[in-house]
Design a protein around this motif. Structure first.
Motif, PDB file in Angstrom:
ATOM      1  N   HIS A 107      -1.267   3.239   7.158  1.00 14.05           N
ATOM      2  CA  HIS A 107      -1.259   2.148   8.133  1.00 14.05           C
ATOM      3  C   HIS A 107      -2.134   0.972   7.716  1.00 14.05           C
ATOM      4  O   HIS A 107      -2.297   0.027   8.471  1.00 14.05           O
ATOM      5  N   SER A 108      -2.700   1.041   6.538  1.00 20.19           N
ATOM      6  CA  SER A 108      -3.559  -0.039   6.048  1.00 20.19           C
ATOM      7  C   SER A 108      -2.721  -1.242   5.629  1.00 20.19           C
ATOM      8  O   SER A 108      -1.639  -1.087   5.080  1.00 20.19           O
ATOM      9  N   ALA A 164       0.685  -2.734  -3.133  1.00 21.06           N
ATOM     10  CA  ALA A 164      -0.750  -2.854  -3.407  1.00 21.06           C
ATOM     11  C   ALA A 164      -1.323  -1.482  -3.740  1.00 21.06           C
ATOM     12  O   ALA A 164      -2.104  -1.342  -4.680  1.00 21.06           O
ATOM     13  N   ARG A 165      -0.918  -0.475  -2.984  1.00 20.79           N
ATOM     14  CA  ARG A 165      -1.410   0.882  -3.239  1.00 20.79           C
ATOM     15  C   ARG A 165      -0.937   1.383  -4.603  1.00 20.79           C
ATOM     16  O   ARG A 165      -1.714   1.952  -5.369  1.00 20.79           O
ATOM     17  N   ARG A 166       0.332   1.156  -4.932  1.00 17.06           N
ATOM     18  CA  ARG A 166       0.860   1.598  -6.233  1.00 17.06           C
ATOM     19  C   ARG A 166       0.157   0.901  -7.395  1.00 17.06           C
ATOM     20  O   ARG A 166      -0.201   1.531  -8.388  1.00 17.06           O
ATOM     21  N   ARG A 167      -0.027  -0.391  -7.270  1.00 16.38           N
ATOM     22  CA  ARG A 167      -0.653  -1.137  -8.365  1.00 16.38           C
ATOM     23  C   ARG A 167      -2.149  -0.841  -8.461  1.00 16.38           C
ATOM     24  O   ARG A 167      -2.699  -0.772  -9.558  1.00 16.38           O
ATOM     25  N   GLY A 168      -2.784  -0.647  -7.324  1.00 13.15           N
ATOM     26  CA  GLY A 168      -4.187  -0.237  -7.344  1.00 13.15           C
ATOM     27  C   GLY A 168      -4.341   1.143  -7.962  1.00 13.15           C
ATOM     28  O   GLY A 168      -5.235   1.377  -8.777  1.00 13.15           O
ATOM     29  N   ASP A 169      -3.443   2.059  -7.578  1.00  7.83           N
ATOM     30  CA  ASP A 169      -3.435   3.398  -8.180  1.00  7.83           C
ATOM     31  C   ASP A 169      -3.272   3.313  -9.688  1.00  7.83           C
ATOM     32  O   ASP A 169      -3.940   4.034 -10.433  1.00  7.83           O
ATOM     33  N   SER A 178       1.794  -3.605   1.388  1.00 10.30           N
ATOM     34  CA  SER A 178       0.802  -2.528   1.409  1.00 10.30           C
ATOM     35  C   SER A 178       1.166  -1.426   0.420  1.00 10.30           C
ATOM     36  O   SER A 178       0.317  -0.940  -0.326  1.00 10.30           O
ATOM     37  N   ALA A 179       2.437  -1.037   0.387  1.00 10.17           N
ATOM     38  CA  ALA A 179       2.880   0.027  -0.526  1.00 10.17           C
ATOM     39  C   ALA A 179       2.735  -0.403  -1.985  1.00 10.17           C
ATOM     40  O   ALA A 179       2.276   0.378  -2.826  1.00 10.17           O
TER      41      ALA A 179
END
Length: 142
Positions: free
Chosen positions: A20-21, A96-101, A93-94
């Motif tokens: 939910h971020s 961002a999470r994938r690229r941050g990961d 958000s999704a």
């Protein structure tokens, strides 16, 4: 990346951002995690080595994520996560999470290839705990 190495880096990656971020929250979490990693490694490796490791990770990520290419163009002598944080905040958000990961996994894997998985885990384990604790507090506040 060997399966054993994936298992070691997985707790760090799962701790960043809940489903939910917003992309801004996710980008802040990844930037804080990278800054914690920088703070732990700088006294041991030195600021130039940490910056070189970070720049190498950006280049490696650019091979599969073109959005990293603009981050590779700077020749900074210090590890500056602000351009990375800004880039992530502009994604969904999704994404961002994938690229941050991708960046955190690459950083963790590259460091482990240089100093060994056990020492990497020993050094970065606190970053994992702090990141997870911060994420747990964020999730309970929602």
């Amino acid at each position: 990346m060997p399966n054993d190495e994936r298992r070691r880096s997985a707790p760090l990656l799962k701790a960043v951002g809940s489903d939910h971020s917003s992309a801004i929250q996710v980008s802040e979490e990844f930037a804080q995690t990278l800054e914690q990693m920088r703070a732990v490694l700088t006294p041991i490796l030195g600021p130039q080595a940490v910056a070189a490791l970070y720049r190498r990770c950006l280049h490696l990520c650019a091979a599969t994520h073109p959005c990293f290419e603009s981050l590779c163009e700077t020749e900074e002598t210090a590890m500056n996560t602000l351009p990375f944080k800004t880039m992530l905040a502009q994604q969904s958000s999704a994404e961002a999470r994938r690229r941050g990961d991708a960046l955190v996994t690459t950083f963790h894997t590259l460091l482990a290839s240089l100093i060994g998985p056990a020492l990497t885990e020993q050094l970065l384990g606190d970053c994992t705990a702090i990141s997870k604790d911060r994420n747990d507090r964020q999730s309970s506040a929602d």
